[in-house]
Scaffold this active site. Structure first.
Site, PDB file in Angstrom:
ATOM      1  N   ASN A 114       0.855  -1.190   0.000  1.00  0.00           N
ATOM      2  CA  ASN A 114       0.000   0.000   0.000  1.00  0.00           C
ATOM      3  C   ASN A 114       0.890   1.239   0.000  1.00  0.00           C
ATOM      4  O   ASN A 114       2.014   1.198   0.510  1.00  0.00           O
ATOM      5  CB  ASN A 114      -0.880   0.011   1.256  1.00  0.00           C
ATOM      6  CG  ASN A 114      -1.840   1.192   1.268  1.00  0.00           C
ATOM      7  OD1 ASN A 114      -2.445   1.534   0.245  1.00  0.00           O
ATOM      8  ND2 ASN A 114      -1.991   1.833   2.412  1.00  0.00           N
ATOM      9  N   HIS A 116       0.799   5.229   1.292  1.00  0.00           N
ATOM     10  CA  HIS A 116       0.040   6.115   2.181  1.00  0.00           C
ATOM     11  C   HIS A 116       0.677   7.503   2.145  1.00  0.00           C
ATOM     12  O   HIS A 116       1.908   7.628   2.222  1.00  0.00           O
ATOM     13  CB  HIS A 116       0.060   5.560   3.612  1.00  0.00           C
ATOM     14  CG  HIS A 116      -0.760   6.384   4.552  1.00  0.00           C
ATOM     15  ND1 HIS A 116      -2.143   6.343   4.566  1.00  0.00           N
ATOM     16  CD2 HIS A 116      -0.402   7.310   5.477  1.00  0.00           C
ATOM     17  CE1 HIS A 116      -2.593   7.192   5.472  1.00  0.00           C
ATOM     18  NE2 HIS A 116      -1.569   7.792   6.029  1.00  0.00           N
ATOM     19  N   SER A 143       4.733   6.940   2.225  1.00  0.00           N
ATOM     20  CA  SER A 143       5.322   5.676   2.678  1.00  0.00           C
ATOM     21  C   SER A 143       4.722   4.524   1.883  1.00  0.00           C
ATOM     22  O   SER A 143       3.520   4.508   1.616  1.00  0.00           O
ATOM     23  CB  SER A 143       4.968   5.409   4.156  1.00  0.00           C
ATOM     24  OG  SER A 143       5.255   6.511   4.971  1.00  0.00           O
ATOM     25  N   ASP A 152      -2.978   0.920   7.864  1.00  0.00           N
ATOM     26  CA  ASP A 152      -1.802   1.798   7.677  1.00  0.00           C
ATOM     27  C   ASP A 152      -0.679   1.478   8.667  1.00  0.00           C
ATOM     28  O   ASP A 152       0.165   2.333   8.961  1.00  0.00           O
ATOM     29  CB  ASP A 152      -2.187   3.284   7.805  1.00  0.00           C
ATOM     30  CG  ASP A 152      -3.193   3.713   6.749  1.00  0.00           C
ATOM     31  OD1 ASP A 152      -3.171   3.148   5.643  1.00  0.00           O
ATOM     32  OD2 ASP A 152      -4.000   4.613   7.042  1.00  0.00           O
TER      33      ASP A 152
HETATM   34  C1  GRF Z   1      -2.555   8.614  -3.122  1.00  0.00           C
HETATM   35  O1  GRF Z   1      -2.320   9.875  -2.581  1.00  0.00           O
HETATM   36  C2  GRF Z   1      -2.173   7.535  -2.148  1.00  0.00           C
HETATM   37  O2  GRF Z   1      -1.183   7.919  -1.265  1.00  0.00           O
HETATM   38  C3  GRF Z   1      -3.451   7.293  -1.405  1.00  0.00           C
HETATM   39  O3  GRF Z   1      -4.471   7.489  -2.343  1.00  0.00           O
HETATM   40  C4  GRF Z   1      -4.034   8.373  -3.359  1.00  0.00           C
HETATM   41  C5  GRF Z   1      -4.302   7.715  -4.681  1.00  0.00           C
HETATM   42  O4  GRF Z   1      -4.071   8.580  -5.749  1.00  0.00           O
HETATM   43  N1  GRF Z   1      -3.445   5.978  -0.825  1.00  0.00           N
HETATM   44  P1  GRF Z   1      -4.116   8.021  -7.245  1.00  0.00           P
HETATM   45  O5  GRF Z   1      -5.492   7.411  -7.441  1.00  0.00           O
HETATM   46  O6  GRF Z   1      -3.012   7.034  -7.397  1.00  0.00           O
HETATM   47  O7  GRF Z   1      -3.945   9.245  -8.101  1.00  0.00           O
END
Ligand code: GRF
Length: 224
Positions: A114, A116, A143, A152
Site C-alpha cells: 500500500n 500512504h 510511505s 496503515d
Molecule cells: C494517493 O495519494 C495515495 O497515497 C493514497 O491514495 C491516493 C491515490 O491517488 N493511498 P491516485 O489514485 O493514485 O492518483
C-alpha cells in the site's frame, strides 16, 4: 520459506479513483524497469479515471462495486476470487479506499503493498496533508508498506520526504507528495518483482538485509 515472484511477475492493482500511481507503475512496466505485467486492474467504483488509464494501455480491468454486496466479508470474498483468477505475485493498493477484512489481508500476506500519503507512523488515516500542516510539521511525505490487518500499520519499506513551506496549502502539499509517490511506488514494485524485497517473520528485508524500522529513506533515490 517464501518463494520469489514468477517471471514476469503478475501484478494486480486495486484502485478507487484517479489512478495516478497506477499510471506510474504502468509507465515503469512499459519502460521495462519493472519486470512484471499488470494482469488486472480492479476498481470498486465505476467511471473513475484509473479505469480509463488501464483500458488505454490494454490492461484487463473490472469494476467490482461494493454497494452490490451485503457486507464487507462477501465483498472481500468476491474480490479475492477475482484477484486469484490472475495468479498474482503482487497486489498493489493504489488509492483503494476500502478497509479490508483480516481474512483477505492474511490471504495475501507478504505480497500486498500500500502507499500512504504521510511519513508513517505519523498521520494514519485520512486528510494527512491538512493534519501535517495543522501539526506544524516541517516535513511530510509518503510511505510504502506491506499490508497487515492493522490499518496503515504494516511494516514500512520506504519513504520519500518533502519540506513543508510556510506558504503550503493542503492542495500544494498534496501535489508535492504525489510527485514523490510516483517515484516511490514504482521503485518498491520493481524491487518486489525482482524478488529483492520480502516480508520475513522478522520483518521486511531488501536483498536479504533487514530494513530498519520506519523504512528506508528513499528521498532522491530513483533506482536501486
Ligand atoms: C494517493 O495519494 C495515495 O497515497 C493514497 O491514495 C491516493 C491515490 O491517488 N493511498 P491516485 O489514485 O493514485 O492518483
Amino acid at each position: 520459506m517464501q518463494t520469489g515472484p514468477s517471471s514476469p511477475a503478475s501484478i494486480v492493482v486495486l484502485i478507487s479513483g484517479s489512478g495516478s500511481n497506477l499510471q506510474a507503475i504502468i509507465d515503469g512496466v512499459e519502460a521495462g524497469t519493472i519486470s512484471g505485467q499488470i494482469t488486472a486492474v480492479i476498481s470498486n467504483k465505476s467511471d473513475v479515471k484509473g479505469l480509463e488509464r488501464a483500458a488505454k494501455h490494454g490492461i484487463v480491468n473490472y469494476v467490482l462495486d461494493h454497494t452490490e454486496h451485503a457486507d464487507r466479508e462477501s465483498y472481500d470474498q468476491a474480490l479475492k476470487t477475482l484477484i486469484d483468477q490472475h495468479n498474482p505475485d503482487l497486489i498493489i493498493l493504489a488509492g483503494f479506499m476500502r478497509i479490508l477484512t483480516e481474512a483477505f489481508v492474511q490471504h495475501y500476506e507478504g505480497k500486498m503493498l500500500n502507499i500512504h500519503p504521510s511519513l508513517l507512523p505519523k498521520f494514519k488515516g485520512l486528510h494527512t496533508h491538512k493534519r501535517a500542516i495543522e501539526a506544524q510539521e516541517s516535513e511530510h511525505g509518503c510511505s510504502v508498506h506491506f499490508v497487515t490487518p492493522v490499518l496503515d500499520g504494516g511494516p514500512i519499506i520506504g519513504q520519500r520526504k518533502v519540506i513543508i513551506c510556510a506558504t503550503d496549502t493542503e492542495e500544494s502539499l498534496a501535489s508535492k507528495v504525489q510527485k514523490e509517490e510516483h517515484f516511490l511506488y514504482p521503485l518498491c514494485t520493481k524491487l518486489f518483482t525482482e524478488g529483492r524485497l520480502q516480508l520475513t517473520d522478522a520483518g521486511p528485508t531488501l536483498d536479504g538485509i533487514a530494513i530498519i524500522e520506519g523504512g528506508l529513506d528513499l528521498t532522491n533515490t530513483d533506482d536501486l
